[in-house]
Design an enzyme around this catalytic site. Structure first.
Site, PDB file in Angstrom:
ATOM      1  N   GLU A  81       0.899  -0.967  -0.323  1.00 34.45           N
ATOM      2  CA  GLU A  81      -0.019  -0.110  -0.313  1.00 34.45           C
ATOM      3  C   GLU A  81       0.638   1.357   0.142  1.00 34.45           C
ATOM      4  O   GLU A  81       0.560   2.136  -0.471  1.00 34.45           O
ATOM      5  CB  GLU A  81      -0.991  -0.245   1.153  1.00 34.45           C
ATOM      6  N   GLU A 112       7.319 -21.900   7.560  1.00 34.10           N
ATOM      7  CA  GLU A 112       7.317 -20.424   8.323  1.00 34.10           C
ATOM      8  C   GLU A 112       8.592 -21.176   9.483  1.00 34.10           C
ATOM      9  O   GLU A 112       9.207 -20.801  10.624  1.00 34.10           O
ATOM     10  CB  GLU A 112       6.708 -19.745   9.492  1.00 34.10           C
TER      11      GLU A 112
END
Length: 270
Positions: A81, A112
């Site tokens: 963004e 992960e």
């Protein structure tokens, strides 16, 4: 203080399946009200991290977010963004997630848990000591993130972290740790809830404060935003009309579209 996995503690609520919809929503909302208070307590640590990031970026460095699961996705969202909101080039703020872009939409099993992959992902971007890496992990124990931050430290790269457990291993690996302890989740262990909300709030604070420090905001306006749709063009036209005291909407729109941004249009007009 010894490490406590508060994010995994049992919910304050029992027998959720027996609650009415109203009870569920009211309870979630009550829990969510506690999140901003926890963020406020962490503000001094957030400030230190913002100052460190801004200093590096003003000197030509980049900001990297690194995480897994919900934490990784939030970092990717915040990074993605920045170009449309503040008009910065793609690649100045980068979001990396364990498992790669596939993991943005679909969980990648065990991604992960790879302690080496985070550093490999950073190396693909030619990471250097000019940059800053912020590791994000609600638990503060994610190997992908901790391994990367440890490698950053070995190579002189400044690091920050955002987690939701006190005295977490991730915090020990970061130069500028931020811990926002929001307590047990409404659904036990579901850190996409309060922990995710807290991380999003902190990321909003970091990127917005840094971009203001970089001169990407004027007064309270997004004068460098990308004109990527009609809504943003209209917003830009109104900013320009206010800034230049113009009354002709179409004239202001023509100036804006020719310049490409509010800031450039003002400079060209003056």
């Amino acid at each position: 203080m010894s490490f406590q996995r508060v994010t995994e503690q049992t919910s304050n609520y029992r027998h959720l399946e027996k609650m009415s919809v109203q009870e569920i929503l009211t309870s979630i909302n009550q829990e969510d009200h506690t999140v901003p208070q926890a963020v406020a307590k962490a503000q001094p640590a957030i400030e230190k991290l913002v100052v460190a990031i801004a200093d590096k970026m003003l000197a030509g460095g980049r900001l990297f977010y690194l995480g897994a699961g919900t934490s990784g996705r939030l970092g990717v969202v915040d990074a993605s963004e920045c170009p449309p909101t503040f008009g910065v080039p793609h690649g100045l703020v980068v979001g990396l997630i364990a498992g790669g872009d596939t993991a943005i939409r679909k969980a990648v099993e065990f991604a992960e848990d790879d302690r080496e992959q985070g550093w490999k992902d950073l190396q693909a971007y030619d990471i250097s000591d000019k940059d800053v890496v912020v590791g994000i992990a609600a638990s503060g124990t994610t190997p992908y993130v901790i391994g990367a931050l440890n490698k950053c430290r070995e190579h002189g790269v400044i690091t920050g972290s955002i987690c939701c457990n006190p005295e977490a291993p991730l915090s020990a690996a970061a130069d500028y740790p931020v811990e926002v302890v929001v307590g047990p989740e409404f659904v036990t262990g579901s850190t996409r809830m309060k922990s995710g909300t807290a991380q999003k709030l902190v990321l909003n604070m970091i990127s917005t404060a840094v971009m203001i420090q970089l001169g990407r905001v004027e007064d309270n306006k997004m004068v460098n935003m990308q004109l990527s749709n009609d809504k943003l063009v209209d917003r830009g036209v109104k900013m320009l009309m206010e800034k230049l005291s113009l009354t002709d909407y179409e004239k202001a729109k023509a100036l804006l579209l020719k310049a490409g941004s509010v800031r450039k249009a003002v400079e060209d007009y003056v």
